[in-house]
Design a protein around this motif. Structure first.
Motif, short mmCIF file in Angstrom:
data_model
loop_
_atom_site.label_atom_id
_atom_site.label_comp_id
_atom_site.label_asym_id
_atom_site.label_seq_id
_atom_site.Cartn_x
_atom_site.Cartn_y
_atom_site.Cartn_z
N ILE A 231 0.93 -1.52 0.06
CA ILE A 231 0.17 0.16 -0.04
C ILE A 231 1.00 1.28 0.23
O ILE A 231 1.42 1.37 0.72
CB ILE A 231 -0.85 0.04 1.20
CG1 ILE A 231 -1.75 -1.32 1.08
CG2 ILE A 231 -1.85 1.19 0.99
CD1 ILE A 231 -2.45 -1.48 2.38
N PRO A 232 0.80 2.14 -1.04
CA PRO A 232 1.61 3.31 -0.99
C PRO A 232 1.26 4.27 -0.01
O PRO A 232 0.00 4.26 0.11
CB PRO A 232 1.34 3.94 -2.51
CG PRO A 232 -0.15 3.34 -3.02
CD PRO A 232 -0.13 2.08 -2.12
N GLY A 233 1.90 5.13 0.54
CA GLY A 233 1.51 6.24 1.38
C GLY A 233 2.92 6.98 1.62
O GLY A 233 4.10 6.71 1.96
N ARG A 234 2.72 8.48 1.42
CA ARG A 234 3.83 9.12 1.51
C ARG A 234 4.23 9.55 3.09
O ARG A 234 5.07 9.76 3.50
CB ARG A 234 3.56 10.76 0.77
CG ARG A 234 4.95 11.31 0.51
CD ARG A 234 4.68 12.56 -0.06
NE ARG A 234 4.24 13.59 0.42
CZ ARG A 234 3.92 14.90 0.12
NH1 ARG A 234 3.99 15.19 -1.26
NH2 ARG A 234 3.53 15.94 0.65
N VAL A 235 3.04 9.67 3.75
CA VAL A 235 2.97 9.75 5.29
C VAL A 235 2.91 8.37 5.90
O VAL A 235 2.00 7.55 5.71
CB VAL A 235 1.72 10.82 5.67
CG1 VAL A 235 1.86 10.79 7.42
CG2 VAL A 235 1.73 12.04 5.12
N PRO A 236 4.01 8.13 6.85
CA PRO A 236 4.14 6.62 7.23
C PRO A 236 2.81 6.39 8.17
O PRO A 236 2.28 7.03 8.66
CB PRO A 236 5.24 6.68 8.23
CG PRO A 236 6.13 7.90 7.79
CD PRO A 236 5.30 8.90 7.10
N GLY A 237 2.21 5.25 7.73
CA GLY A 237 1.12 4.66 8.40
C GLY A 237 -0.19 4.92 8.10
O GLY A 237 -1.06 4.65 8.54
N THR A 238 -0.08 5.77 6.63
CA THR A 238 -1.35 6.10 6.05
C THR A 238 -1.05 5.81 4.60
O THR A 238 -0.36 5.29 4.01
CB THR A 238 -1.44 7.72 6.20
OG1 THR A 238 -0.54 8.30 5.57
CG2 THR A 238 -1.41 8.34 7.72
N MET A 239 -2.38 5.90 4.18
CA MET A 239 -2.57 5.68 2.58
C MET A 239 -3.08 6.89 2.04
O MET A 239 -4.15 7.55 2.80
CB MET A 239 -3.45 4.58 2.26
CG MET A 239 -4.93 4.71 2.73
SD MET A 239 -6.09 3.30 2.41
CE MET A 239 -6.32 3.65 0.77
N THR A 240 -2.69 7.44 0.82
CA THR A 240 -3.56 8.58 0.27
C THR A 240 -4.56 8.15 -0.52
O THR A 240 -4.73 6.99 -1.24
CB THR A 240 -2.56 9.22 -0.73
OG1 THR A 240 -1.26 9.46 -0.12
CG2 THR A 240 -3.09 10.39 -1.51
N LEU A 241 -5.74 8.69 -0.20
CA LEU A 241 -7.06 8.37 -0.68
C LEU A 241 -7.23 8.60 -2.08
O LEU A 241 -6.83 10.01 -2.38
CB LEU A 241 -8.29 8.99 0.30
CG LEU A 241 -8.44 8.52 1.71
CD1 LEU A 241 -9.17 9.19 2.45
CD2 LEU A 241 -8.82 7.03 1.82
N ASN A 242 -7.96 7.96 -2.73
CA ASN A 242 -8.06 8.16 -4.13
C ASN A 242 -9.66 8.46 -4.48
O ASN A 242 -10.39 7.41 -5.05
CB ASN A 242 -7.61 7.27 -5.27
CG ASN A 242 -7.60 7.37 -6.64
OD1 ASN A 242 -8.21 8.38 -6.91
ND2 ASN A 242 -7.19 6.57 -7.44
N PHE A 243 -10.19 9.49 -3.98
CA PHE A 243 -11.74 9.57 -3.92
C PHE A 243 -12.02 9.75 -5.64
O PHE A 243 -11.44 10.34 -6.45
CB PHE A 243 -12.11 11.29 -3.53
CG PHE A 243 -12.03 10.95 -1.99
CD1 PHE A 243 -13.06 10.35 -1.29
CD2 PHE A 243 -10.86 11.41 -1.10
CE1 PHE A 243 -13.14 10.44 0.14
CE2 PHE A 243 -10.89 11.62 0.12
CZ PHE A 243 -12.02 10.97 0.79
#
Length: 715
Positions: A231-243
């Motif tokens: 799962i990609p995420g620039r902020v550790p521990g999160t994913m960037t939502l693709n609305f």
């Protein structure tokens, strides 16, 4: 060590580009950084719509909405009393084939725990067993791992009522509902895991996606993996939502309709709508609404799936909030995880590289081109980049928008300022210093080539223009030196403006005379036409000055103009230390003689045959004579420039026709006929009068007395 101008400017352009890119990635612009995702979400929706059909959405929402609050038997009843009916719908949904149900709402207490007095006991004692059906539904679903209750981490935490926790086997089926907000209070990312009491716990969305796909999540310090999906995420521990955009991306069902459907026992409807789905139950109303990266792409909300029992509910299409209910954030996260299409954001070094590249291009444009042209090219480049970013975001890759575009604009402005303050300062000084001595275009050519003027020239076809004021000595006798200077300066300024307006170059002033050249230093294939137009406009301008100029002191000034075309040597002439851009050739001498010939013929503008041939029939010409000027043995055919073709009056046309006929008779030796033609115009036309006298003085029978070529003894 001194560096060259080019090296200095190159280093300045690079420094400006890097500084602008670095500034846009600094913490000062952190709050505006998320606007790229917001803009991309909107642009993609407007350009491409949504990639997926709503019917294929892995996640669906059961909405406790305004319709549910107003429908019987819920109208006027607190939500705490709805648990039995919620349990009924939960059972129907799971029986219909839903993979897992998550609660995006927390019932912190039970009506059975109420200590409000009621009669001789409490409300809780009177309603003992009220939640029994709900708890049984939870316990049954928890046995198969098909229900997840929500909790909210915090101080203090928000937990479901104790009975509900026991029914779902405590932490086995409890997951946090916490969300993640950027520094500008916009939800663009979603937690994948949270920490409590030293333990890492998957978020509600990750847990639901894991149960739907049958893959256990692997949570590491720098990456979370779900099956084969890192799962990609620039902020550790999160994913960037693709609305997705609009309001139809997450299928939504009204709780009131599903409760009525469960009472009706329509199992086919539940199987048709919920088989294989991840179901989230939550409130959809004015509370728990969040601003997300979908904020520019929202639409009017409502239950839009086929209804089971209740009639279709009309949804106002004209009303759309910029916020969405929190349950849709979790549903979007589930969809992104199941479909493996969470948005991929670039790393900070990659964003810096793109911003620096855009800034470098903008700085180069600003350094090499005029500001308006550089701005137009940058705008086109920005539009192409936005189009590329929108297309790539349709494949979940989120290129930065704000940083590169803002860095480009900032670099364009900064480089333009640098160019004005530093680079163009030398150019402006040189142009200002030498504009009085060199041709403006020669200065431009010198600056463009970055070479100083040098001695030497080249042979080119040009048209030379000579003019002076008629009777200047007589005028000088009538005026004081100051008055004469004022008249001369105004006259020369006006004539220079006209000449330069037609791309001519004023070579020099000799007293009241103007020497100009057309076709150099600027290439002009129509140099003869340009010179002819300039001569006519100079004549018109002098007429205007005679009427309006106070410097003329009421004196009527006339001028004489000579024009000749031919090969000439043009370039810088003089000494090694001091020189002028000028023109040299026999063509220059001829133009000077033609200017002087006006004095004899009483005309204003005389041109050579070469100029007449090059300028063509766009002008009204009169062939005056064939002459032999002082200092030249070769004869010249000369022409008077009357005006532009088609602008002559009938009287002028008759005069020119009669003169042409007389000239033809004269050259044929038909003196009586020539005399008759010239006599017709002799009373008000000096060339006709001169020829009439010449014919009269010629003896018809004396061949030696007749010469078709006139010799002028004066310059």
């Amino acid at each position: 060590m001194a560096i060259g101008r080019r090296t200095r400017d190159a280093l300045a352009v690079i420094a400006i580009a890097l500084a602008c890119a670095g500034l846009l990635l600094s913490p000062a612009f952190e709050r505006g950084r998320g606007l790229s995702l917001d803009a991309l979400t909107w642009l993609r929706f407007e350009a491409f719509g949504n990639r997926h059909d709503a019917a294929t959405s892995p996640a669906v929402v059961i909405a406790i909405d305004e319709e549910s609050y107003q429908a019987p038997p819920f109208k006027g009843a607190p939500l705490l009393t709805w648990t039995g009916e919620i349990g009924r719908v939960l059972t129907a949904v799971l029986d219909g084939g839903a993979k897992v149900v998550g609660f995006d709402m927390v019932f912190q207490t039970s009506i059975e725990q109420s200590e409000i007095p009621l009669g001789d006991s409490t409300l809780g004692e009177k309603t003992r067993g009220f939640d029994r059906d709900f708890l049984r539904a939870l316990a049954s679903a928890a046995t198969g791992g098909k229900v997840v209750l929500g909790e909210i981490f915090g101080e203090p935490p928000i937990l479901p009522a104790p009975g509900q926790r026991i029914a779902v086997r405590q932490q086995q089926n409890l997951r946090p509902l916490n969300t993640y907000t950027d520094s500008d209070d916009v939800v663009r990312r979603h937690p994948l895991s949270l920490s409590a009491d030293g333990k890492i716990i998957p978020s509600m969305a990750l847990e639901l996606a894991a149960r739907a796909t049958g893959a256990a999540p692997i949570i590491a310090a720098d990456r979370v993996t779900l099956g084969d999906y890192a799962i990609p995420g620039r902020v550790p521990g999160t994913m960037t939502l693709n609305f997705a955009g609009g309001a139809d991306d997450i299928p939504t069902y009204s709780f009131a309709d599903l409760r009525a459907c469960a009472l009706k026992g329509d199992k086919d409807y539940f199987r048709r709508e919920f088989t294989g789905k991840v179901v989230l139950i939550g409130t959809v109303g004015i509370e728990d609404r969040r601003v997300t990266s979908k904020r520019f792409a929202t639409r009017a909300e409502g239950a839009r799936r086929p209804r089971c029992v209740l009639g279709e509910r009309r949804v106002a299409e004209t009303f759309a909030r910029s916020t969405i209910a929190g349950v849709y954030i979790h549903a979007t996260a589930v969809n992104n995880l199941v479909r493996q299409e969470a948005a991929v954001e670039l790393s900070r070094p990659a964003i810096f590289a793109i911003a620096a590249g855009m800034a470098l291009l903008a700085a180069l444009f600003a350094r090499l081109l005029r500001p308006i042209v550089a701005g137009a090219i940058l705008a086109l480049l920005a539009a192409l980049y936005v189009g590329l970013a929108t297309t790539l975001f349709n494949r979940a890759l989120a290129l930065p928008l704000g940083e590169p575009l803002a860095a480009g604009v900032l670099a364009l402005v900064a480089t333009t300022g640098y160019r004005f303050m530093v680079t163009d300062k030398d150019r402006r000084l040189l142009q200002k210093s030498f504009a009085y001595y060199l041709a403006p275009r020669e200065i431009d050519r010198m600056l463009a080539s970055r070479r100083l003027p040098q001695l030497g020239g080249e042979t080119r076809e040009v048209t030379v223009f000579f003019s002076d004021i008629e009777g200047f000595s007589r005028i000088a006798e009538q005026m004081s030196p100051e008055q004469l200077m004022a008249l001369t300066n105004e006259y020369l300024s006006a004539m220079t403006d006209v000449i330069e307006a037609h791309d001519g170059y004023v070579d020099k002033y000799i007293g009241d005379s103007v020497v100009a050249v057309f076709g150099a230093p600027l290439d002009d294939p129509d140099h003869a036409k340009s010179a002819a137009r300039a001569a006519l406009d100079c004549k018109a301008k002098l007429d205007e000055l005679n009427r309006t100029s106070t410097a003329f002191q009421g004196i009527k000034v006339a001028q004489r103009v000579g024009i000749n075309s031919g090969a000439a040597l043009v370039g810088n002439f003089g000494s090694q230390r001091r020189f002028n851009y000028s023109v040299m050739s026999d063509a220059v001498n001829v133009a000077s003689r033609l200017e002087g010939a006006n004095k004899f013929y009483g005309t204003t503008i005389i041109a050579s045959e070469s100029t007449r041939s090059l300028a063509g029939d766009a002008f009204a010409w009169r062939e005056l004579d064939t002459i032999r000027v002082k200092g030249r043995e070769q004869s010249l055919t000369i022409y008077e420039l009357h005006g532009c073709a088609g602008e002559l009056s009938p009287q002028e046309q008759a005069l020119l026709s009669g003169y042409a006929a007389g000239l033809a008779h004269w050259r044929a030796g038909e003196l009586p006929q020539a005399a008759e033609c010239f006599a017709a115009g002799a009373h008000d036309d000096r060339p006709s009068a001169l020829f009439a006298a010449r014919v009269t003085a010629t003896t018809p029978n004396d061949a030696t007395a007749w010469d078709p070529v006139r010799t002028l003894q004066e310059k």
